[in-house]
Structures are given as structure tokens and as C-alpha cells.
Design a protein around this motif. Structure first.
Motif, PDB file in Angstrom:
ATOM      1  N   HIS A 181      -1.379  26.883 -13.949  1.00 62.59           N
ATOM      2  CA  HIS A 181      -1.383  26.233 -12.645  1.00 62.59           C
ATOM      3  C   HIS A 181      -1.058  24.741 -12.740  1.00 62.59           C
ATOM      4  CE1 HIS A 181      -3.885  29.464 -10.316  1.00 62.59           C
ATOM      5  NE2 HIS A 181      -2.989  29.992 -11.135  1.00 62.59           N
ATOM      6  N   ASP A 182      -0.875  24.223 -13.935  1.00 67.49           N
ATOM      7  CA  ASP A 182      -0.605  22.795 -14.104  1.00 67.49           C
ATOM      8  C   ASP A 182       0.788  22.442 -13.576  1.00 67.49           C
ATOM      9  OD1 ASP A 182      -3.059  22.583 -15.316  1.00 67.49           O
ATOM     10  OD2 ASP A 182      -2.254  22.777 -17.352  1.00 67.49           O
ATOM     11  N   GLU A 183       0.884  21.271 -12.940  1.00 66.92           N
ATOM     12  CA  GLU A 183       2.162  20.762 -12.438  1.00 66.92           C
ATOM     13  C   GLU A 183       2.297  19.293 -12.847  1.00 66.92           C
ATOM     14  OE1 GLU A 183       1.957  21.402  -8.270  1.00 66.92           O
ATOM     15  OE2 GLU A 183       2.125  23.582  -8.411  1.00 66.92           O
ATOM     16  N   PRO A 184       2.567  19.016 -14.107  1.00 67.28           N
ATOM     17  CA  PRO A 184       2.646  17.627 -14.565  1.00 67.28           C
ATOM     18  C   PRO A 184       3.788  16.866 -13.890  1.00 67.28           C
ATOM     19  CG  PRO A 184       3.476  19.140 -16.242  1.00 67.28           C
ATOM     20  CD  PRO A 184       2.845  19.988 -15.181  1.00 67.28           C
ATOM     21  N   ARG A 185       3.522  15.607 -13.557  1.00 76.21           N
ATOM     22  CA  ARG A 185       4.525  14.748 -12.932  1.00 76.21           C
ATOM     23  C   ARG A 185       5.410  14.132 -14.010  1.00 76.21           C
ATOM     24  NH1 ARG A 185       3.331  12.415  -7.879  1.00 76.21           N
ATOM     25  NH2 ARG A 185       4.146  10.441  -8.646  1.00 76.21           N
ATOM     26  N   ARG A 186       6.679  14.135 -13.741  1.00 76.95           N
ATOM     27  CA  ARG A 186       7.629  13.529 -14.671  1.00 76.95           C
ATOM     28  C   ARG A 186       8.581  12.638 -13.879  1.00 76.95           C
ATOM     29  NH1 ARG A 186      10.854  16.781 -19.457  1.00 76.95           N
ATOM     30  NH2 ARG A 186      12.314  15.135 -20.061  1.00 76.95           N
ATOM     31  N   ILE A 187       8.580  11.338 -14.176  1.00 78.07           N
ATOM     32  CA  ILE A 187       9.434  10.369 -13.487  1.00 78.07           C
ATOM     33  C   ILE A 187      10.703  10.175 -14.306  1.00 78.07           C
ATOM     34  CG2 ILE A 187       9.589   8.068 -12.511  1.00 78.07           C
ATOM     35  CD1 ILE A 187       7.473   9.862 -11.233  1.00 78.07           C
ATOM     36  N   GLU A 188      11.832  10.362 -13.652  1.00 78.65           N
ATOM     37  CA  GLU A 188      13.134  10.255 -14.315  1.00 78.65           C
ATOM     38  C   GLU A 188      13.975   9.180 -13.638  1.00 78.65           C
ATOM     39  OE1 GLU A 188      14.581  12.229 -16.891  1.00 78.65           O
ATOM     40  OE2 GLU A 188      12.594  13.063 -17.294  1.00 78.65           O
ATOM     41  N   ARG A 189      14.984   8.702 -14.353  1.00 77.10           N
ATOM     42  CA  ARG A 189      15.894   7.696 -13.808  1.00 77.10           C
ATOM     43  C   ARG A 189      17.321   8.016 -14.246  1.00 77.10           C
ATOM     44  NH1 ARG A 189      14.610   1.442 -14.619  1.00 77.10           N
ATOM     45  NH2 ARG A 189      13.240   1.970 -12.867  1.00 77.10           N
ATOM     46  N   THR A 190      18.249   7.892 -13.297  1.00 74.72           N
ATOM     47  CA  THR A 190      19.665   8.106 -13.575  1.00 74.72           C
ATOM     48  C   THR A 190      20.438   6.872 -13.131  1.00 74.72           C
ATOM     49  OG1 THR A 190      19.520  10.513 -13.319  1.00 74.72           O
ATOM     50  CG2 THR A 190      21.683   9.511 -13.039  1.00 74.72           C
ATOM     51  N   GLU A 191      21.349   6.384 -13.967  1.00 75.22           N
ATOM     52  CA  GLU A 191      22.149   5.197 -13.661  1.00 75.22           C
ATOM     53  C   GLU A 191      23.621   5.498 -13.882  1.00 75.22           C
ATOM     54  OE1 GLU A 191      20.040   1.242 -14.666  1.00 75.22           O
ATOM     55  OE2 GLU A 191      19.432   2.607 -16.284  1.00 75.22           O
ATOM     56  N   ARG A 192      24.442   5.057 -12.949  1.00 74.28           N
ATOM     57  CA  ARG A 192      25.889   5.212 -13.024  1.00 74.28           C
ATOM     58  C   ARG A 192      26.546   3.955 -12.463  1.00 74.28           C
ATOM     59  NH1 ARG A 192      24.347   9.166 -15.372  1.00 74.28           N
ATOM     60  NH2 ARG A 192      25.181  11.308 -15.287  1.00 74.28           N
ATOM     61  N   SER A 193      27.821   3.736 -12.766  1.00 78.21           N
ATOM     62  CA  SER A 193      28.558   2.590 -12.224  1.00 78.21           C
ATOM     63  C   SER A 193      30.037   2.938 -12.121  1.00 78.21           C
ATOM     64  CB  SER A 193      28.362   1.335 -13.093  1.00 78.21           C
ATOM     65  OG  SER A 193      28.869   1.548 -14.395  1.00 78.21           O
ATOM     66  N   VAL A 194      30.741   2.200 -11.257  1.00 70.72           N
ATOM     67  CA  VAL A 194      32.173   2.417 -11.069  1.00 70.72           C
ATOM     68  C   VAL A 194      32.808   1.084 -10.701  1.00 70.72           C
ATOM     69  CG1 VAL A 194      31.989   2.934  -8.601  1.00 70.72           C
ATOM     70  CG2 VAL A 194      33.887   3.874  -9.926  1.00 70.72           C
ATOM     71  N   LEU A 195      34.044   0.875 -11.123  1.00 75.89           N
ATOM     72  CA  LEU A 195      34.791  -0.340 -10.782  1.00 75.89           C
ATOM     73  C   LEU A 195      35.633  -0.072  -9.543  1.00 75.89           C
ATOM     74  CD1 LEU A 195      35.471  -3.276 -11.631  1.00 75.89           C
ATOM     75  CD2 LEU A 195      37.450  -2.339 -12.873  1.00 75.89           C
ATOM     76  N   ILE A 196      35.459  -0.924  -8.529  1.00 77.63           N
ATOM     77  CA  ILE A 196      36.152  -0.751  -7.252  1.00 77.63           C
ATOM     78  C   ILE A 196      37.121  -1.909  -7.060  1.00 77.63           C
ATOM     79  CG2 ILE A 196      35.868  -0.561  -4.751  1.00 77.63           C
ATOM     80  CD1 ILE A 196      33.078   0.513  -5.237  1.00 77.63           C
ATOM     81  N   HIS A 197      38.350  -1.591  -6.723  1.00 76.44           N
ATOM     82  CA  HIS A 197      39.370  -2.626  -6.493  1.00 76.44           C
ATOM     83  C   HIS A 197      39.245  -3.148  -5.059  1.00 76.44           C
ATOM     84  CE1 HIS A 197      40.977  -1.653 -10.356  1.00 76.44           C
ATOM     85  NE2 HIS A 197      41.321  -0.420  -9.985  1.00 76.44           N
ATOM     86  N   ALA A 198      38.166  -3.840  -4.822  1.00 77.02           N
ATOM     87  CA  ALA A 198      37.900  -4.449  -3.519  1.00 77.02           C
ATOM     88  C   ALA A 198      36.848  -5.521  -3.701  1.00 77.02           C
ATOM     89  CB  ALA A 198      37.427  -3.397  -2.515  1.00 77.02           C
ATOM     90  N   ALA A 199      36.807  -6.470  -2.761  1.00 74.69           N
ATOM     91  CA  ALA A 199      35.848  -7.569  -2.834  1.00 74.69           C
ATOM     92  C   ALA A 199      34.431  -7.056  -2.542  1.00 74.69           C
ATOM     93  CB  ALA A 199      36.225  -8.654  -1.825  1.00 74.69           C
ATOM     94  N   PRO A 200      33.404  -7.769  -3.043  1.00 74.58           N
ATOM     95  CA  PRO A 200      32.014  -7.340  -2.792  1.00 74.58           C
ATOM     96  C   PRO A 200      31.676  -7.207  -1.307  1.00 74.58           C
ATOM     97  CG  PRO A 200      32.072  -8.976  -4.536  1.00 74.58           C
ATOM     98  CD  PRO A 200      33.458  -8.905  -3.988  1.00 74.58           C
ATOM     99  N   GLU A 201      32.254  -8.081  -0.444  1.00 75.02           N
ATOM    100  CA  GLU A 201      31.943  -7.989   0.984  1.00 75.02           C
ATOM    101  C   GLU A 201      32.414  -6.667   1.574  1.00 75.02           C
ATOM    102  OE1 GLU A 201      34.492 -10.890   0.208  1.00 75.02           O
ATOM    103  OE2 GLU A 201      32.709 -11.142  -1.070  1.00 75.02           O
TER     104      GLU A 201
END
Length: 358
Positions: A181-201
Motif C-alpha cells: 500500500h506504500d506510495e513513496p513520493r519521488r520529485i523529478e526534474r526535466t530540463e531542455r533548451s532550444v536556440l530561436i532565431h528571434a529577439a527575446p521580446e
């Protein structure tokens, strides 16, 4: 005794009005026996798969409680033992008819598992999303049950193999004893990035306000391929507490993303807010519902970094997985979240670059 009446082995037999009897294998069969034999072979072929699927459906019917209850289908004892029972019963019923090869022991339970899951969907015990996600695990464990039962059939003989049915009772006994009956909590993190040919605004503008999202812009993500409704729009407004983004998805799903930590053109940290009616009944499976007992999105952070005239857009998603089989659920969630992150970054890149070109 008249010798002329005795048969002469050197003379051919006299013609007879009745033909000599045919050998047993060549004798004509009674009318209708061929179809009956075919039907019997068909039944013997189908019986192992039907029996295995039936055991699984019975267990799924018993384990049909609400999330977190003593008879919830996400309990470890059901997830791990039910497919083993399906595989064991399948091979046991097949071996009663005739001996099978190792390949049959391994692959035959896959069909029983598939039939069981199809029945679960037919009787509305399970949704398509959960079936797709759990099928690989059930197939592997079904093969384990089939291989074990195949070995027992060779080693123990038929007098002992009926104990296979005790495997189906094992989840019930363990549940009554409070095991799994145990339901242990597991915190995960996913990181991704991409280069966009446009200004930050330009990237920032698309990041906050995105309307009329077309399915073909995002549906390559596996999350949407397996049945999660695609997003339709995400519009942001600012108030005294910070930013609020109203998100709408298919099947009537709607929720808010709130942010008190943001800097225009640089970053924004979203937290998720779900109302009681955010996810209509049937829109998502209970076991994969965001904010539910087994899965939740904790937060999403977008960061914009100028790269000359371009912008590097990064996404970081923190989420929770809480099951008794996190060793399977967590990597699966990591893959789905990572695939979604790549897709959503590609979506923003396409929108921003199209806006910059215009």
C-alpha cells in the motif's frame, strides 16, 4: 474334407460383391466430424488466452477502488502479480492440451494481457492512456508468469500445477494484510533548451500569449499521441499578485498558471492551479490526472538568454510521481515530460521565428 473347397494361396481371390475393408486411417469419417474437429481445435487454441484474460478481468474488477483506497488498481500487489497470474493461467491451460515450446511460454501471455486490457476498456474499467502506459510492464510480467508455469509443468506434473490458481488469490491476500500500500513520493526534474532565431521580446510575447493552437503544431509529442487532449490556447494577464495565464485544452480541460516570480523578457516561473471542474470526467484517466494522487506538476520555469540576435529558450519542469512502482513510473514520466518539453520548445521556436519574419 474336399480339398477343392480350400483356398489356394497361389491363386488370385475370386471377385466379391463387397470391397475389402479400408485401413483404419483411410476409413471415411462420419458426416459432420470434420467441422467438429475444427471447432474443437479452435476452442483448444482460444481457451488459454480467454482463461488468462478472464483471470485478469476478475482481478481488475476486484481492484476497482478509488485512488488511495485499499482496493485501488494502482496498488503494487495488483500491478505486479496480476500479469504474472495472467501468464501462468495461459500457459497452464495450453499445456493441459499438449506440450508447448519455450517461445509459446514467453509470447502467448502477451495476447492474454492484450485481451484483458481490451476488456477493461470495453467495460470502462480503464482508459486508453493507462492501458498504453502499463501494457509493456504487464507484457513482461506476463511472460515471467508463463515461463515459470511452463517450467513447473515440465518439472512438477499435472497433479501439482493446479496451484497456479492460487497466484490469482495472492493479490487479495496481500491486500488484506496491508502489503503493497506504500506510495513513496519521488520529485523529478526535466530540463531542455532550444536556440530561436528571434529577439527575446518576440519570444517573450509568444510565451505569454498563444492563441489558436493547431493540433499539428504539437501533436507529435507522445503525450498527445496516447490520448492527452492537445492545448488550444494560453493567454496571460497581469494583476496585483503577478501574472495569470489561462490555459484551455481539448475535452473541456482548463486551468491556470500563476507566477509571482518573473522578469519581462528574461524568465517566468509558473505554478499550476486546478479548480474542481478543471478536468471534466472522462477527459483524463484518474491514474494520470495532473494534481492527482499519483502525478502532479509542481512548476515550470522558462528562461530566455540572449545569444547575439537570437534567443536561447530553456524550460525546466518539476513534477511528482507517487506510486509503489516508481522504478517503472518515474522513468516513464521522465520520457513523456522530456518529449513534451522538446515539442513545446519547438512550438515556441516556430511561432517566434514566424513572428520575427513577419
Amino acid at each position: 474334407m474336399n480339398e477343392s473347397n480350400s483356398p489356394d494361396p497361389n491363386r488370385p481371390h475370386a471377385a466379391s460383391s463387397e470391397p475389402p475393408p479400408l485401413p483404419p486411417h483411410a476409413q471415411a469419417e462420419p458426416a459432420g466430424s470434420a467441422p467438429m474437429r475444427w471447432l474443437r481445435r479452435l476452442l483448444l487454441t482460444v481457451l488459454p488466452f480467454a482463461g488468462g484474460a478472464l483471470i485478469g478481468l476478475i482481478l481488475r474488477t476486484v481492484f476497482n477502488g478509488e485512488p488511495g483506497s485499499a482496493w485501488a488498481p494502482m496498488l503494487t500487489v495488483f500491478i505486479l502479480i496480476a500479469p504474472v497470474a495472467i501468464g501462468a493461467v495461459t500457459v497452464y491451460l495450453a499445456e493441459r492440451e499438449r506440450a508447448r515450446r519455450l517461445r509459446y511460454h514467453f509470447f502467448a501471455p502477451w495476447l492474454s494481457v492484450t485481451l484483458c486490457m481490451a476488456g477493461s476498456m470495453l467495460f470502462m474499467l480503464e482508459g486508453a492512456i493507462c492501458v498504453i502506459l502499463i501494457w509493456p510492464l504487464f507484457a513482461v510480467l506476463g511472460s515471467v508468469g508463463g515461463m515459470i508455469m511452463g517450467s513447473l509443468c515440465r518439472w512438477a506434473g499435472w497433479s501439482k500445477t493446479p496451484t497456479v490458481y492460487s497466484v490469482a488469490v495472492l493479490p487479495l491476500v496481500l491486500t488484506l494484510l496491508g502489503v503493497g500500500h506504500d506510495e513513496p513520493r519521488r520529485i523529478e526534474r526535466t530540463e531542455r533548451s532550444v536556440l530561436i532565431h528571434a529577439a527575446p521580446e518576440t519570444v517573450w510575447r509568444n510565451l505569454l500569449d498563444t492563441d489558436r493552437i493547431r493540433a499539428e503544431e504539437v501533436d507529435r509529442a507522445w503525450m498527445y499521441r496516447i490520448g492527452v487532449p492537445v492545448p488550444l490556447a494560453g493567454l496571460t494577464h497581469e494583476d496585483a499578485a503577478g501574472l495569470t495565464r489561462e490555459v484551455r485544452m481539448g475535452k473541456g480541460i482548463h486551468f491556470r498558471q500563476r507566477s509571482a516570480d518573473w522578469r519581462p523578457g528574461r524568465y517566468v516561473q509558473w505554478q499550476y492551479q486546478f479548480a474542481p471542474d478543471s478536468i471534466p470526467a472522462g477527459a483524463l484517466d484518474d491514474h494520470v490526472e495532473i494534481g492527482g494522487r499519483y502525478f502532479d506538476l509542481i512548476g515550470t520555469r522558462y528562461t530566455l538568454t540572449p545569444r547575439g540576435g537570437d534567443t536561447e529558450l530553456s524550460i525546466r519542469m518539476d513534477y511528482r510521481v507517487s506510486t509503489g512502482f516508481n522504478w517503472y513510473a518515474a522513468p516513464l514520466a521522465r520520457w513523456l515530460i522530456g518529449d513534451f518539453s522538446d515539442t513545446i520548445l519547438g512550438f515556441y521556436r516556430h511561432r517566434a521565428e514566424a513572428g520575427a519574419a513577419a
